[in-house]
Design a protein around this motif. Structure first.
Motif, short mmCIF file in Angstrom:
data_model
loop_
_atom_site.label_atom_id
_atom_site.label_comp_id
_atom_site.label_asym_id
_atom_site.label_seq_id
_atom_site.Cartn_x
_atom_site.Cartn_y
_atom_site.Cartn_z
N THR A 76 81.48 64.74 1.87
CA THR A 76 80.15 65.14 2.35
C THR A 76 79.72 66.38 1.55
O THR A 76 80.57 67.13 1.07
CB THR A 76 80.18 65.52 3.85
N ASP B 33 77.06 65.58 18.18
CA ASP B 33 75.98 64.67 17.78
C ASP B 33 75.11 64.29 18.97
O ASP B 33 73.89 64.20 18.86
CB ASP B 33 76.57 63.42 17.12
N THR B 40 69.16 60.33 12.11
CA THR B 40 70.56 60.44 11.65
C THR B 40 70.66 61.44 10.50
O THR B 40 71.58 62.26 10.46
CB THR B 40 71.07 59.06 11.18
N LYS B 44 72.82 64.76 10.55
CA LYS B 44 73.96 64.84 9.63
C LYS B 44 74.05 66.20 8.93
O LYS B 44 75.13 66.64 8.57
CB LYS B 44 73.87 63.72 8.58
N GLU B 48 77.62 67.62 9.07
CA GLU B 48 78.39 67.78 7.83
C GLU B 48 78.90 69.22 7.67
O GLU B 48 80.03 69.44 7.25
CB GLU B 48 77.52 67.41 6.62
#
Lengths: 113, 328
Positions: A76, B33, B40, B44, B48
């Motif tokens: 990521t 989340d 999304t 993220k 992340e």
């Protein structure tokens, strides 16, 4: 109680400490925390992630730091924070203020008879 | 009622590609989340950053001798309560929504009001247009509020809860060292073609209207001129999707339809973000920056850069150029 008060003082200082870490180079969340842990030593516990990330995001909203993402090793992107020119100026002001406070304390409370 | 859930359109599910294999971390990310707002892609961004921190923290604890499970649990525990981080993200999004709501809504409503004033008869009808301005004021005010609310909501919702910054792309190794490339995604180019056709069509219709031809002929000179300019600005501005920036160790190369510039890095003096209004009226969809640099004769030159979040590495380019200017 004393510990609590200590934490309050450190929290007041935290934005200056974070900007000071970023002065050396752009860094990411965990890297900033580790750098602060090394600098603060025994008092490192005051830098909690629940405080650090909101602080970083606040500094970003105030344009004192900017963020960017780079491809990371863990699949990521990794988000880096970098001090801006406004951040440099703010840090300079803050350091000067703390220097004055420190000098004041030296002249008064810490003064040796 | 958890209103943030309404912003998680179109997918509520946790992005499983973020799974780490560490039970404690994966559960923490799932719980986090569930408390985040946005699509999304928006969620993220937070997930992340959290994942990266937790994995780094876990590895550090493992290196100190802890088992992976215990390290994961401790990393999660020291990261703090899920709700603290989720609430911070929701509040941040909420502030952004309000800012964008006012900015987009008021801009659009003002533009529409201007168009209404330029062509009162086509907007209100001949009978109402013949009345005095004061008599039409309530209708104009209601329309203004409707436009500000409707468009402001639509645009700020998209910008706050749906839009996602393009993923960073790796630097390209070349014989002369690494090159940071900034370019638009394929999807942005399709969108740009669509925008060019639609806005180009509107612009041409208004141009025809200025000469008394076509269905815009009755709209009046002022409205046609304004729409012609706006349409042309948007249509030409869509070409930004084909702009490309390449930052090497020595220089920044800018390739666009308007030309090809090469700015030596050592000559860069400053990178200044233009105001919202300058970006709004400028040609090119995105934030406008003035890159100031000094040529060989010592004269200051300015090149306009247009960057947007749909471009890979645009944030890295801004950070690097600002750093280059700072170091000077």
């Amino acid at each position: 109680m004393a510990r609590n008060e200590n934490e309050q003082i450190y929290k007041g200082l935290l934005d200056t400490l974070v900007l000071n870490v970023l002065l050396a180079e752009p860094n990411y969340g965990f890297g900033i925390k580790e750098a602060l842990r090394e600098q603060l030593g025994d008092d490192a516990d005051v830098v909690k992630e629940a405080t650090l990330y909101p602080l970083l995001h606040r500094l970003e909203r105030k344009a004192l730091v900017l963020s960017y993402r780079q491809p990371g090793d863990r699949g990521t992107p990794r988000k880096y924070y970098k001090i801006t020119q406004a951040g440099h100026n703010y840090l300079k002001q803050q350091v000067e203020t703390w220097r004055q406070v420190s000098a004041l304390l030296d002249r008064t409370i810490f003064k040796e008879d | 009622m958890k209103l943030h859930r309404l912003t998680r359109f179109p997918k509520h599910a946790f992005p499983t590609e973020l799974d780490t294999g560490n039970t404690a971390i994966d559960q923490y990310l799932r719980d986090l989340d569930a408390g985040l707002a946005g699509s999304t892609g928006v969620r993220k961004m937070t997930l992340e950053e959290t994942r990266d921190h937790l994995l780094e923290s876990t590895d550090a604890l493992i290196a100190q001798g802890q088992s992976p499970d215990a390290a994961g649990q401790q990393a999660v525990a020291s990261f703090g309560a899920v709700e603290v981080h989720a609430k911070e993200q929701r509040q941040e999004r909420c502030k952004l929504f309000i800012t964008m709501f006012l900015r987009f809504g008021l801009t659009f409503a003002t533009l529409m009001l201007l168009m209404s004033l330029l062509s009162m008869s086509s907007f209100l009808g001949e009978e109402k247009a013949a009345r005095g301005f004061a008599e039409n004021l309530p209708t104009l005010a209601k329309t203004y509020l409707f436009n500000a609310t409707f468009f402001g909501f639509f645009m700020s919702y998209w910008f706050t809860f749906a839009f996602t910054q393009a993923k960073p792309a790796p630097v390209k190794p070349t014989e002369d060292g690494e090159v940071l490339e900034v370019y638009s995604q394929k999807g942005s180019k399709y969108a740009a073609v669509f925008l060019f056709i639609v806005m180009g069509g509107i612009s041409l219709s208004c141009l025809a209207g200025l000469f008394g031809w076509g269905y815009m002929a009755a709209s009046g000179i002022a409205l046609n001129a304004l729409l012609f300019l706006l349409g042309a600005q948007m249509a030409i501005g869509a070409s930004v999707a084909w702009d490309r920036y390449e930052l090497s160790q020595d220089a920044l190369t800018i390739r666009s339809f308007t030309g090809h510039h090469r700015v030596p890095r050592a000559a860069i003096v400053d990178l200044v973000e233009r105001s919202f209004w300058r970006s709004f009226i400028g040609v090119g969809i995105g934030k406008h920056y003035a890159l100031i640099w000094q040529d060989e004769a010592g004269q200051r030159q300015t090149v306009n850069l247009v960057l947007n979040g749909e471009m890979h590495n645009s944030d890295s380019l801004i950070a690097t150029l600002k750093a280059t200017a700072c170091d000077r």
